[in-house]
Design a protein around this motif. Structure first.
Motif, PDB file in Angstrom:
ATOM      1  N   VAL A  83       0.833  -1.202   0.000  1.00  0.00           N
ATOM      2  CA  VAL A  83       0.000   0.000   0.000  1.00  0.00           C
ATOM      3  C   VAL A  83       0.870   1.255   0.000  1.00  0.00           C
ATOM      4  CG1 VAL A  83      -1.599   1.385   1.389  1.00  0.00           C
ATOM      5  CG2 VAL A  83      -2.043  -1.051   1.020  1.00  0.00           C
ATOM      6  N   LEU A  84       1.914   1.255   0.806  1.00  0.00           N
ATOM      7  CA  LEU A  84       2.802   2.417   0.858  1.00  0.00           C
ATOM      8  C   LEU A  84       3.614   2.578  -0.426  1.00  0.00           C
ATOM      9  CD1 LEU A  84       4.019   2.043   4.540  1.00  0.00           C
ATOM     10  CD2 LEU A  84       2.640   3.925   3.642  1.00  0.00           C
ATOM     11  N   THR A  85       3.742   1.492  -1.190  1.00  0.00           N
ATOM     12  CA  THR A  85       4.503   1.547  -2.439  1.00  0.00           C
ATOM     13  C   THR A  85       3.698   2.163  -3.572  1.00  0.00           C
ATOM     14  OG1 THR A  85       5.800  -0.398  -1.816  1.00  0.00           O
ATOM     15  CG2 THR A  85       5.742   0.163  -4.152  1.00  0.00           C
ATOM     16  N   PHE A  86       2.414   1.738  -3.742  1.00  0.00           N
ATOM     17  CA  PHE A  86       1.687   2.268  -4.909  1.00  0.00           C
ATOM     18  C   PHE A  86       0.340   2.908  -4.582  1.00  0.00           C
ATOM     19  CE2 PHE A  86      -0.743  -1.621  -4.886  1.00  0.00           C
ATOM     20  CZ  PHE A  86      -1.820  -1.461  -5.761  1.00  0.00           C
ATOM     21  N   ASP A  87      -0.006   3.023  -3.302  1.00  0.00           N
ATOM     22  CA  ASP A  87      -1.130   3.842  -2.861  1.00  0.00           C
ATOM     23  C   ASP A  87      -2.439   3.483  -3.580  1.00  0.00           C
ATOM     24  OD1 ASP A  87      -2.425   5.820  -1.412  1.00  0.00           O
ATOM     25  OD2 ASP A  87      -1.841   7.430  -2.783  1.00  0.00           O
ATOM     26  N   PRO A  88      -2.940   2.256  -3.424  1.00  0.00           N
ATOM     27  CA  PRO A  88      -4.158   1.844  -4.146  1.00  0.00           C
ATOM     28  C   PRO A  88      -5.421   2.461  -3.562  1.00  0.00           C
ATOM     29  CG  PRO A  88      -3.499   0.127  -2.625  1.00  0.00           C
ATOM     30  CD  PRO A  88      -2.421   1.181  -2.566  1.00  0.00           C
ATOM     31  N   GLU A  89      -6.494   2.434  -4.367  1.00  0.00           N
ATOM     32  CA  GLU A  89      -7.799   2.874  -3.891  1.00  0.00           C
ATOM     33  C   GLU A  89      -8.448   1.822  -2.990  1.00  0.00           C
ATOM     34  OE1 GLU A  89     -10.342   4.276  -7.289  1.00  0.00           O
ATOM     35  OE2 GLU A  89      -8.533   3.685  -8.390  1.00  0.00           O
ATOM     36  N   LEU A  90      -8.140   0.553  -3.235  1.00  0.00           N
ATOM     37  CA  LEU A  90      -8.889  -0.535  -2.614  1.00  0.00           C
ATOM     38  C   LEU A  90      -7.993  -1.744  -2.401  1.00  0.00           C
ATOM     39  CD1 LEU A  90     -11.867  -1.460  -1.871  1.00  0.00           C
ATOM     40  CD2 LEU A  90     -11.967  -2.418  -4.179  1.00  0.00           C
ATOM     41  N   VAL A  91      -8.201  -2.423  -1.279  1.00  0.00           N
ATOM     42  CA  VAL A  91      -7.568  -3.716  -1.020  1.00  0.00           C
ATOM     43  C   VAL A  91      -8.681  -4.755  -0.954  1.00  0.00           C
ATOM     44  CG1 VAL A  91      -6.226  -5.107   0.599  1.00  0.00           C
ATOM     45  CG2 VAL A  91      -5.655  -2.688   0.256  1.00  0.00           C
ATOM     46  N   VAL A  92      -8.565  -5.809  -1.762  1.00  0.00           N
ATOM     47  CA  VAL A  92      -9.544  -6.894  -1.775  1.00  0.00           C
ATOM     48  C   VAL A  92      -8.887  -8.134  -1.184  1.00  0.00           C
ATOM     49  CG1 VAL A  92     -11.059  -8.335  -3.181  1.00  0.00           C
ATOM     50  CG2 VAL A  92     -10.641  -5.957  -3.847  1.00  0.00           C
ATOM     51  N   ILE A  93      -9.523  -8.729  -0.181  1.00  0.00           N
ATOM     52  CA  ILE A  93      -9.011  -9.955   0.437  1.00  0.00           C
ATOM     53  C   ILE A  93      -9.792 -11.138  -0.102  1.00  0.00           C
ATOM     54  CG2 ILE A  93      -8.480 -11.137   2.594  1.00  0.00           C
ATOM     55  CD1 ILE A  93      -7.080  -8.455   2.333  1.00  0.00           C
ATOM     56  N   GLY A  94      -9.088 -12.067  -0.743  1.00  0.00           N
ATOM     57  CA  GLY A  94      -9.699 -13.284  -1.255  1.00  0.00           C
ATOM     58  C   GLY A  94      -9.066 -14.507  -0.620  1.00  0.00           C
ATOM     59  N   GLY A  95      -9.364 -15.698  -1.136  1.00  0.00           N
ATOM     60  CA  GLY A  95      -8.846 -16.927  -0.553  1.00  0.00           C
ATOM     61  C   GLY A  95      -9.728 -17.417   0.582  1.00  0.00           C
ATOM     62  N   GLY A  96      -9.449 -18.617   1.060  1.00  0.00           N
ATOM     63  CA  GLY A  96     -10.305 -19.252   2.060  1.00  0.00           C
ATOM     64  C   GLY A  96     -10.448 -18.479   3.352  1.00  0.00           C
ATOM     65  N   VAL A  97      -9.383 -17.805   3.800  1.00  0.00           N
ATOM     66  CA  VAL A  97      -9.439 -17.094   5.067  1.00  0.00           C
ATOM     67  C   VAL A  97     -10.354 -15.867   4.975  1.00  0.00           C
ATOM     68  CG1 VAL A  97      -8.065 -15.979   6.879  1.00  0.00           C
ATOM     69  CG2 VAL A  97      -7.161 -17.963   5.671  1.00  0.00           C
ATOM     70  N   SER A  98     -10.592 -15.376   3.748  1.00  0.00           N
ATOM     71  CA  SER A  98     -11.480 -14.222   3.588  1.00  0.00           C
ATOM     72  C   SER A  98     -12.907 -14.527   4.025  1.00  0.00           C
ATOM     73  CB  SER A  98     -11.487 -13.751   2.135  1.00  0.00           C
ATOM     74  OG  SER A  98     -12.137 -14.697   1.294  1.00  0.00           O
ATOM     75  N   GLN A  99     -13.242 -15.816   4.121  1.00  0.00           N
ATOM     76  CA  GLN A  99     -14.590 -16.194   4.560  1.00  0.00           C
ATOM     77  C   GLN A  99     -14.843 -15.783   6.014  1.00  0.00           C
ATOM     78  OE1 GLN A  99     -15.227 -20.392   3.723  1.00  0.00           O
ATOM     79  NE2 GLN A  99     -14.133 -20.199   1.785  1.00  0.00           N
ATOM     80  N   ALA A 100     -13.813 -15.417   6.727  1.00  0.00           N
ATOM     81  CA  ALA A 100     -13.992 -14.931   8.093  1.00  0.00           C
ATOM     82  C   ALA A 100     -14.716 -13.597   8.126  1.00  0.00           C
ATOM     83  CB  ALA A 100     -12.638 -14.805   8.785  1.00  0.00           C
ATOM     84  N   GLY A 101     -14.723 -12.878   6.985  1.00  0.00           N
ATOM     85  CA  GLY A 101     -15.435 -11.613   6.916  1.00  0.00           C
ATOM     86  C   GLY A 101     -14.913 -10.604   7.918  1.00  0.00           C
ATOM     87  N   ARG A 102     -15.824 -10.010   8.692  1.00  0.00           N
ATOM     88  CA  ARG A 102     -15.436  -8.949   9.624  1.00  0.00           C
ATOM     89  C   ARG A 102     -14.531  -9.461  10.736  1.00  0.00           C
ATOM     90  NH1 ARG A 102     -20.021  -4.967  11.550  1.00  0.00           N
ATOM     91  NH2 ARG A 102     -18.104  -4.088  12.460  1.00  0.00           N
TER      92      ARG A 102
END
Length: 376
Positions: free
Chosen positions: A304-323
């Motif tokens: 994030v500090l390298t290219f300053d994106p608008e959005l981070v999307v978390i995918g993969g199995g662990v993303s099912q944890a949600g909040r």
């Protein structure tokens, strides 16, 4: 784009490509609407349409009516034939191969999946992908001759020519030429890239990142990896190795998944067991997820500090944890990054890579149709 093999007129090909592009972006248009959109003479558009209809890229459709009887001859109306071909998108991984077919406007026509294992030899992994591709085509009532392009997302560092330069997860996969392996069976050009990069492209096309152009996608599962989009395009880097944070000696990404799934101290569990334990406030599970958020945030903050994106999307199995995962992760990133960054979970789940590969192949087809070179 070349409309006919013997057509040497650059201007005619430019006009045909312009007509095709406008029709591709619309449901259907009248001849008058096409003339207005392109800004050329009516006869020029009519000539372009004649060639496009002859080659089955365009067809005339019935006029739109509201049931009332019209006076005079109804206006001619045309549409781009999305069914004039299809594209195949593959996710070729360690544990599964997933194939998706779309028409030339991106509508999904079919999808199939088969299980594989990490120790499967590369030749057999390729053979499984070929077989799955043909099965998926047959299931959609299509043939290999209908395929206009093939897109492949796979684990490892993939260079711009489609060769897997390095695969730590599948050592036998290093050196595989994906273009050669999957071009001939489907008689179509092949484009390939790293699976996490193409997952980011899939989310940008059909998932959680449709409103963003600079996107960081994080695969959080049996492994942690990053994919980068800049201005809506995959940023792979000179060698295809952009975002490979996990190779840094100080990075905790390579060991974090094992520590997370070993939270109970009784060997490796699975994500569902962990999430259930977190929801029941098991202190060991809560502590494990908290440590995992620390590990994940360390690498994410660096990118994030390298290219300053608008959005981070978390995918993969662990993303099912949600909040359960997002809340502590957001807290840590807020303390490590200069500006707030939005963090969301994937909307596509395990289809993100294959859909990103399909989008990559559609981009290739559209370039072939809409871009005309003086040397064509």
């Amino acid at each position: 784009m070349t409309v006919t093999g013997g057509d040497s007129s650059l201007l005619r090909r430019l006009n045909a490509a312009a007509v095709l592009r406008v029709l591709h972006e619309a449901e259907s248009l009248t001849l008058t609407q096409l003339v207005r959109s392109i800004g050329v003479a009516r006869a020029t558009v009519e000539n372009a349409l004649t060639g496009l209809v002859e080659h089955s890229w365009v067809e005339e459709v019935a006029p739109v009516t509201d049931g009332a009887r019209s006076v005079g001859r109804p206006a001619k109306r045309y549409r781009f034939r999305a069914e004039a071909g299809c594209v195949l998108g593959f996710d070729i991984g360690a544990y599964k191969i997933l194939a998706v077919i779309t028409d030339l406007k991106g509508e999904v026509l079919g999808s199939r999946q088969t299980a594989v294992t990490p120790d499967l030899p590369s030749a057999e992994r390729i053979a499984a992908a070929r077989t799955l591709g043909h099965r998926t085509l047959r299931g959609a009532g299509l043939r290999a001759a209908d395929v206009r392009a093939v897109g492949i997302g796979t684990t490892g560092i993939v260079d711009s020519s489609g060769v897997v330069r390095l695969s730590a997860l599948l050592p036998d996969w290093t050196g595989v030429d994906l273009v050669a392996a999957l071009g001939e069976p489907f008689g179509a050009p092949v484009v390939a890239g790293n699976d996490t990069n193409l997952a980011a492209l899939g989310e940008r096309w059909r998932g959680s990142a449709t409103e963003a152009r600079d996107v960081l996608y994080i695969h959080a599962g049996r492994r942690i990896s990053a994919g980068i989009l800049i201005d809506g395009r995959v940023h792979a880097g000179r060698h295809g190795a952009a975002g490979e944070i996990g190779v840094l000696p100080a990075s905790s990404w390579p060991t974090a998944p094992g520590r997370l799934l070993g939270w109970s101290g009784e060997g490796q569990g699975d994500a569902e067991e962990l999430f259930a334990a977190v929801r029941s406030a098991d202190p060991r599970a809560l502590a494990a997820l908290d440590r995992y958020a620390d590990d994940l945030a360390q690498g994410i903050a660096a990118v994030v500090l390298t290219f300053d994106p608008e959005l981070v999307v978390i995918g993969g199995g662990v993303s099912q944890a949600g909040r359960l995962l997002l809340d502590p992760l957001r807290d840590r990133l807020a303390g490590q990054c200069l500006f707030p960054v939005e963090v969301v979970t994937s909307a596509l789940g395990d289809r993100s890579v294959a859909l990103g590969a399909a989008r990559l192949s559609l981009d290739l087809v559209e370039r072939q149709l809409f871009e005309v070179s003086p040397r064509d």
